[in-house]
Design a protein around this motif. Structure first.
Motif, PDB file in Angstrom:
ATOM      1  N   ILE A   1       0.799  -1.225   0.000  1.00  0.00           N
ATOM      2  CA  ILE A   1       0.000   0.000   0.000  1.00  0.00           C
ATOM      3  C   ILE A   1       0.829   1.270   0.000  1.00  0.00           C
ATOM      4  CG2 ILE A   1      -2.015  -1.074   1.061  1.00  0.00           C
ATOM      5  CD1 ILE A   1      -1.175   0.255   3.705  1.00  0.00           C
ATOM      6  N   ILE A   2       2.114   1.189   0.351  1.00  0.00           N
ATOM      7  CA  ILE A   2       2.930   2.396   0.312  1.00  0.00           C
ATOM      8  C   ILE A   2       3.194   2.743  -1.153  1.00  0.00           C
ATOM      9  CG2 ILE A   2       5.182   3.398   0.852  1.00  0.00           C
ATOM     10  CD1 ILE A   2       5.205   1.747   3.394  1.00  0.00           C
ATOM     11  N   PRO A   3       2.728   3.899  -1.578  1.00  0.00           N
ATOM     12  CA  PRO A   3       2.902   4.271  -2.980  1.00  0.00           C
ATOM     13  C   PRO A   3       4.371   4.485  -3.324  1.00  0.00           C
ATOM     14  CG  PRO A   3       1.982   6.093  -1.730  1.00  0.00           C
ATOM     15  CD  PRO A   3       2.052   4.910  -0.802  1.00  0.00           C
ATOM     16  N   GLN A   4       4.699   4.233  -4.560  1.00  0.00           N
ATOM     17  CA  GLN A   4       6.071   4.410  -5.037  1.00  0.00           C
ATOM     18  C   GLN A   4       6.240   5.799  -5.647  1.00  0.00           C
ATOM     19  OE1 GLN A   4       8.416   2.095  -4.379  1.00  0.00           O
ATOM     20  NE2 GLN A   4       6.779   1.080  -3.290  1.00  0.00           N
ATOM     21  N   ASP A   5       5.669   6.794  -4.997  1.00  0.00           N
ATOM     22  CA  ASP A   5       5.783   8.171  -5.464  1.00  0.00           C
ATOM     23  C   ASP A   5       6.447   9.000  -4.371  1.00  0.00           C
ATOM     24  OD1 ASP A   5       3.824   8.328  -3.555  1.00  0.00           O
ATOM     25  OD2 ASP A   5       2.230   8.931  -4.924  1.00  0.00           O
TER      26      ASP A   5
ATOM     27  N   ILE B   1       5.232  10.306  -1.682  1.00  0.00           N
ATOM     28  CA  ILE B   1       4.828   9.879  -0.334  1.00  0.00           C
ATOM     29  C   ILE B   1       5.622   8.646   0.082  1.00  0.00           C
ATOM     30  CG2 ILE B   1       2.935   8.960   1.064  1.00  0.00           C
ATOM     31  CD1 ILE B   1       1.051  10.694  -0.675  1.00  0.00           C
ATOM     32  N   GLY B   2       5.760   7.699  -0.811  1.00  0.00           N
ATOM     33  CA  GLY B   2       6.546   6.502  -0.525  1.00  0.00           C
ATOM     34  C   GLY B   2       7.997   6.844  -0.233  1.00  0.00           C
ATOM     35  N   LYS B   3       8.545   7.772  -0.989  1.00  0.00           N
ATOM     36  CA  LYS B   3       9.932   8.203  -0.761  1.00  0.00           C
ATOM     37  C   LYS B   3      10.073   8.900   0.593  1.00  0.00           C
ATOM     38  CE  LYS B   3      10.944   8.629  -5.652  1.00  0.00           C
ATOM     39  NZ  LYS B   3      11.158   9.532  -6.772  1.00  0.00           N
ATOM     40  N   GLU B   4       9.048   9.668   0.966  1.00  0.00           N
ATOM     41  CA  GLU B   4       9.069  10.350   2.258  1.00  0.00           C
ATOM     42  C   GLU B   4       9.042   9.337   3.410  1.00  0.00           C
ATOM     43  OE1 GLU B   4       6.186  13.327   4.753  1.00  0.00           O
ATOM     44  OE2 GLU B   4       6.317  13.626   2.589  1.00  0.00           O
ATOM     45  N   VAL B   5       8.207   8.315   3.289  1.00  0.00           N
ATOM     46  CA  VAL B   5       8.148   7.265   4.307  1.00  0.00           C
ATOM     47  C   VAL B   5       9.491   6.550   4.398  1.00  0.00           C
ATOM     48  CG1 VAL B   5       7.103   5.044   4.916  1.00  0.00           C
ATOM     49  CG2 VAL B   5       5.652   6.940   4.181  1.00  0.00           C
ATOM     50  N   ALA B   6      10.083   6.229   3.257  1.00  0.00           N
ATOM     51  CA  ALA B   6      11.387   5.566   3.244  1.00  0.00           C
ATOM     52  C   ALA B   6      12.442   6.443   3.910  1.00  0.00           C
ATOM     53  CB  ALA B   6      11.800   5.224   1.816  1.00  0.00           C
ATOM     54  N   GLN B   7      12.382   7.758   3.662  1.00  0.00           N
ATOM     55  CA  GLN B   7      13.351   8.673   4.278  1.00  0.00           C
ATOM     56  C   GLN B   7      13.152   8.728   5.793  1.00  0.00           C
ATOM     57  OE1 GLN B   7      15.977  10.120   2.839  1.00  0.00           O
ATOM     58  NE2 GLN B   7      16.540  10.751   4.889  1.00  0.00           N
ATOM     59  N   GLU B   8      11.901   8.696   6.256  1.00  0.00           N
ATOM     60  CA  GLU B   8      11.645   8.681   7.701  1.00  0.00           C
ATOM     61  C   GLU B   8      12.227   7.430   8.341  1.00  0.00           C
ATOM     62  OE1 GLU B   8       7.724   9.504   9.244  1.00  0.00           O
ATOM     63  OE2 GLU B   8       7.280  10.752   7.511  1.00  0.00           O
ATOM     64  N   ILE B   9      12.043   6.296   7.696  1.00  0.00           N
ATOM     65  CA  ILE B   9      12.598   5.048   8.209  1.00  0.00           C
ATOM     66  C   ILE B   9      14.113   5.141   8.262  1.00  0.00           C
ATOM     67  CG2 ILE B   9      12.900   2.577   7.744  1.00  0.00           C
ATOM     68  CD1 ILE B   9      10.021   2.645   6.573  1.00  0.00           C
ATOM     69  N   TRP B  10      14.704   5.671   7.215  1.00  0.00           N
ATOM     70  CA  TRP B  10      16.160   5.845   7.170  1.00  0.00           C
ATOM     71  C   TRP B  10      16.631   6.696   8.338  1.00  0.00           C
ATOM     72  CZ3 TRP B  10      20.243   7.303   3.251  1.00  0.00           C
ATOM     73  CH2 TRP B  10      20.597   6.209   2.484  1.00  0.00           C
ATOM     74  N   SER B  11      15.930   7.800   8.580  1.00  0.00           N
ATOM     75  CA  SER B  11      16.380   8.739   9.613  1.00  0.00           C
ATOM     76  C   SER B  11      16.314   8.155  11.015  1.00  0.00           C
ATOM     77  CB  SER B  11      15.579  10.038   9.552  1.00  0.00           C
ATOM     78  OG  SER B  11      14.242   9.828   9.962  1.00  0.00           O
ATOM     79  N   ILE B  12      15.353   7.280  11.288  1.00  0.00           N
ATOM     80  CA  ILE B  12      15.281   6.690  12.625  1.00  0.00           C
ATOM     81  C   ILE B  12      16.123   5.427  12.735  1.00  0.00           C
ATOM     82  CG2 ILE B  12      13.041   7.700  13.153  1.00  0.00           C
ATOM     83  CD1 ILE B  12      11.759   4.967  12.626  1.00  0.00           C
ATOM     84  N   THR B  13      16.658   4.950  11.618  1.00  0.00           N
ATOM     85  CA  THR B  13      17.494   3.751  11.631  1.00  0.00           C
ATOM     86  C   THR B  13      18.953   4.105  11.834  1.00  0.00           C
ATOM     87  OG1 THR B  13      15.938   2.704  10.120  1.00  0.00           O
ATOM     88  CG2 THR B  13      18.063   1.663  10.342  1.00  0.00           C
TER      89      THR B  13
END
Length: 75
Positions: free
Chosen positions: A56-60, A62-74
């Protein structure tokens, strides 16, 4: 998604740094399954919602923003 404990979370995923690094930073496609099957990823709550997230996470943007958030907390 957020780092730490959220009182009303549908699903909570816990792991150590090394499995998270392999999954999110090294983008190792087999790391998540290996870590889960080895007990390095703990899931509490609605596992079906967690499984659906990969679709369900779009590959646009919004999806890139979610991936960046995950990166930042990892890191």
């Amino acid at each position: 998604m957020d780092l730490g404990k959220l009182p009303d979370a549908d699903v909570t995923i816990s792991t150590d740094y090394e499995p998270a690094r392999k999954i999110f930073l090294a983008r190792d496609p087999t790391a998540a399954m290996q870590a889960f099957l080895s007990g390095f990823i703990k899931v509490q709550g609605d596992i079906v919602k967690m499984m659906a997230m990969q679709f369900i996470i779009p590959q646009d943007d919004i999806g890139k923003e979610v991936a960046q958030e995950i990166w930042s907390i990892t890191l």
